[in-house]
Design a protein around this motif. Structure first.
Motif, PDB file in Angstrom:
ATOM      1  N   THR A 150      -0.654   8.381  -0.304  1.00 19.07           N
ATOM      2  CA  THR A 150      -0.627   9.472  -1.264  1.00 19.07           C
ATOM      3  C   THR A 150      -1.331  10.687  -0.665  1.00 19.07           C
ATOM      4  O   THR A 150      -1.869  10.630   0.451  1.00 19.07           O
ATOM      5  N   THR A 172       5.261  13.490   5.514  1.00 15.83           N
ATOM      6  CA  THR A 172       4.691  13.229   4.182  1.00 15.83           C
ATOM      7  C   THR A 172       4.243  14.513   3.501  1.00 15.83           C
ATOM      8  O   THR A 172       4.226  14.597   2.269  1.00 15.83           O
ATOM      9  N   GLY A 207       9.686  10.650   0.418  1.00 12.47           N
ATOM     10  CA  GLY A 207       8.974   9.393   0.215  1.00 12.47           C
ATOM     11  C   GLY A 207       9.719   8.483  -0.751  1.00 12.47           C
ATOM     12  O   GLY A 207      10.928   8.650  -0.935  1.00 12.47           O
ATOM     13  N   PRO A 208       9.065   7.512  -1.416  1.00 14.41           N
ATOM     14  CA  PRO A 208       7.643   7.147  -1.312  1.00 14.41           C
ATOM     15  C   PRO A 208       7.344   6.463   0.023  1.00 14.41           C
ATOM     16  O   PRO A 208       8.235   5.950   0.682  1.00 14.41           O
ATOM     17  N   TRP A 209       6.026   6.432   0.349  1.00 13.80           N
ATOM     18  CA  TRP A 209       5.589   5.937   1.651  1.00 13.80           C
ATOM     19  C   TRP A 209       4.823   4.634   1.461  1.00 13.80           C
ATOM     20  O   TRP A 209       3.604   4.608   1.393  1.00 13.80           O
ATOM     21  N   ARG A 210       5.573   3.550   1.359  1.00 15.03           N
ATOM     22  CA  ARG A 210       4.977   2.237   1.064  1.00 15.03           C
ATOM     23  C   ARG A 210       4.943   1.365   2.315  1.00 15.03           C
ATOM     24  O   ARG A 210       5.883   1.333   3.097  1.00 15.03           O
ATOM     25  N   TYR A 242       0.852  -1.180   0.000  1.00 14.56           N
ATOM     26  CA  TYR A 242       0.000   0.000   0.000  1.00 14.56           C
ATOM     27  C   TYR A 242       0.893   1.237   0.000  1.00 14.56           C
ATOM     28  O   TYR A 242       1.891   1.296   0.729  1.00 14.56           O
ATOM     29  N   THR A 243       0.529   2.236  -0.804  1.00 17.96           N
ATOM     30  CA  THR A 243       1.293   3.477  -0.875  1.00 17.96           C
ATOM     31  C   THR A 243       0.442   4.645  -0.418  1.00 17.96           C
ATOM     32  O   THR A 243      -0.648   4.882  -0.950  1.00 17.96           O
TER      33      THR A 243
END
Length: 546
Positions: free
Chosen positions: A76, A104, A180-183, A73-74
């Motif tokens: 956003t 974020t 990020g990215p924030w996975r 899951y990312t």
């Protein structure tokens, strides 16, 4: 408990030099581990998996069961935190948003609106999906559409949020926007604690720590699912809680500290704020008034508490065992009743710690007589007694809990009490005491229990520690931090981290998951997170830090 005199407090530059030396040592060990035929067993730990697809590579304490797999899951800019349910659950959602928004840069609205996407915090009190989760367990499921944390109680949601934090990149802890990215790795985690009691103790008596400093430590402990904060509120060097019926305890007895500093104390409103803040992080405050020994601050404040009616001077050294309340005097029990009554009224949790260790100036007969009179006072005001394990040498009241701080786990009276039904909190000095030096060269701490490196602190089994006692006698574990050499938050963090994370894992994770080689890989992944949080930790050469 505290048998050696404190060393002079090191300066921050000395701490920095020590950390630099250890960092260089770790780099040399890492280089040796990759060389042909070089290195040591300690240096051969595998690196943390680069793809971060398995939660077991990063999370401390390690979850009970993990089924990795599926699409991550990312987070956003469109992600919402969905919290249909109680105000307490909403509070967990607000807390999570407060952690994630600064790094974020996303709005992350907290909403009661239902939905199949985003971060979903669910409370479910009935049904097969939660019947095995208990009061603190949770289930975390992540796929391409959502991260869903399900629990029976808000405490479970909160613990699940701590796991979610650790599944995200360490930069998520920073207070400024990151790239990020924030996975979140795909898969399912089902997690429940091994022990009900998972504590950390802070000695605010040898050196006083302010409300913001205590809150900072609470936040750090919460990340590792610690659920008890034991505050050592009185000792020879300082009395730290206002008692209306005996006001000089705080105003005079709290006026100094080790080395002669100005000391300090908590007003009742200060203490209530610590309790409130701890509750918001799902920690229960366990207050301690140490007696009949470790009482010089009280004896100096009120002459009538002394057998000879003469108040001793305030004490700013680090010796132990020289003070005692006057056991035969009736005023002693008026004093105890007043203190316990006022402190119990301030404390919503079930426990009140009465100390009881190192009462070398109290005869065994007087010690037993004192405990026979004091334990019922605690019960009268609705609290359960905790005492250091010397309580087992007297007559522990029914339901009383003993806190073990010895070194071998074979003390006859302790084992006999455990067999007879007295519950035990395990804090062995050579394993769980955070104020022990890591090595002879580390600049902070004491060494009466030996040097306690990270592996020694982690590599023991609480359920089998007391020789001959049933595992069912163990209520949990606690990591005490005595403050003879500790006077700043920087000092607290250097001695607590990494060791408090290991004690937290022993308290939370199943015994079957216990493995040093796997743990130190996960521990290495905490280094960047602590850096992001501004935690000043000891970079042990036993760990190949990221």
């Amino acid at each position: 408990m505290r048998r050696r005199s404190a060393r002079k407090h090191p300066s921050r530059p000395l701490l920095r030099r020590s950390r630099l030396i250890r960092l260089l040592g770790a780099l040399l060990l890492a280089a040796a581990a990759t060389g042909a035929g070089g290195g040591t067993a300690e240096a051969a730990a595998p690196a943390v998996p680069a793809d971060d697809t398995d939660p077991r590579a990063r999370v401390v304490p390690v979850p009970a069961t993990v089924t990795p797999g599926g699409t991550p899951y990312t987070l956003t800019r469109r992600t919402a935190i969905r919290v249909p349910g109680t105000a307490q659950a909403r509070g967990v959602g607000d807390y999570l948003a407060g952690v994630l928004r600064p790094s974020t840069g996303y709005p992350l609205p907290v909403t009661a609106a239902a939905g199949e996407d985003g971060i979903r915090l669910r409370l479910a009190t009935t049904g097969r999906e939660v019947e095995d989760l208990g009061a603190e367990g949770y289930r975390l499921e992540a796929d391409a559409d959502a991260v869903t944390i399900t629990a029976r109680q808000p405490a479970g949601l909160f613990h699940g949020v701590q796991t979610l934090r650790q599944l995200l990149p360490a930069a998520v802890e920073r207070r400024t926007a990151q790239s990020g990215p924030w996975r979140v790795p795909g898969g399912t985690i089902t997690d429940v604690p091994r022990f009900a009691y998972r504590g950390a103790m802070l000695d605010v008596s040898r050196h006083f720590f302010t409300v913001p400093q205590v809150k900072r430590y609470i936040d750090q402990l919460a990340l590792y699912k610690i659920n008890k904060l034991h505050l050592h509120l009185s000792d020879d060097q300082g009395w730290r809680i206002a008692i209306d019926s005996w006001p000089r305890l705080a105003t005079y007895g709290g006026s100094t500290q080790v080395g002669g500093g100005r000391g300090g104390f908590y007003s009742k409103d200060d203490y209530r704020e610590i309790v409130r803040y701890a509750q918001s992080r799902y920690l229960t405050v366990v207050p301690e008034i140490d007696m009949p020994g470790h009482t010089n601050a009280a004896l100096a404040s009120y002459a009538r508490l002394n057998c000879d009616g003469v108040a001793p001077p305030l004490y700013t050294g680090t010796n132990v065992g020289f003070s005692s309340l006057c056991v035969p005097k009736d005023v002693t029990y008026d004093f105890v009743d007043d203190v316990v009554r006022e402190l119990a009224a301030l404390t919503p949790g079930p426990y009140l710690h009465i100390g009881g260790d190192e009462a070398h100036s109290t005869s065994p007969q007087d010690y037993a007589a004192f405990m026979d009179r004091v334990q019922p006072v605690v019960a009268k005001y609705g609290k359960t007694v905790i005492g250091w394990h010397q309580l087992t040498g007297a007559r522990p009241a029914e339901g009383a809990v003993a806190q073990y701080w010895g070194l071998k786990g074979d003390e006859r009276e302790v084992v006999a009490a455990a067999k007879a039904g007295t519950k035990m909190i395990l804090s062995p000095g050579n394993r769980a005491y955070l104020d022990m030096k890591y090595t002879k060269d580390t600049p902070l701490g004491l060494d009466w229990a030996g040097y306690v490196e990270v592996r020694q602190s982690y590599d023991w089994n609480p359920g089998a520690y007391l020789k001959g006692a049933p595992a069912s006698a163990v209520l949990g574990v606690e990591a005490p931090l005595w403050s003879e050499t500790v006077s700043t938050s920087d000092h607290i963090e250097y001695l607590a981290f990494p060791r408090v994370a290991g004690i937290a894992e022993l308290g939370w994770s199943p015994a079957a998951t216990h493995d040093w080689d796997a743990y130190r890989v996960r521990l290495a992944a905490q280094g960047p997170r602590w850096d992001a949080l501004g935690i000043d930790f000891y970079r042990s050469p036993q760990v190949l830090w990221e």
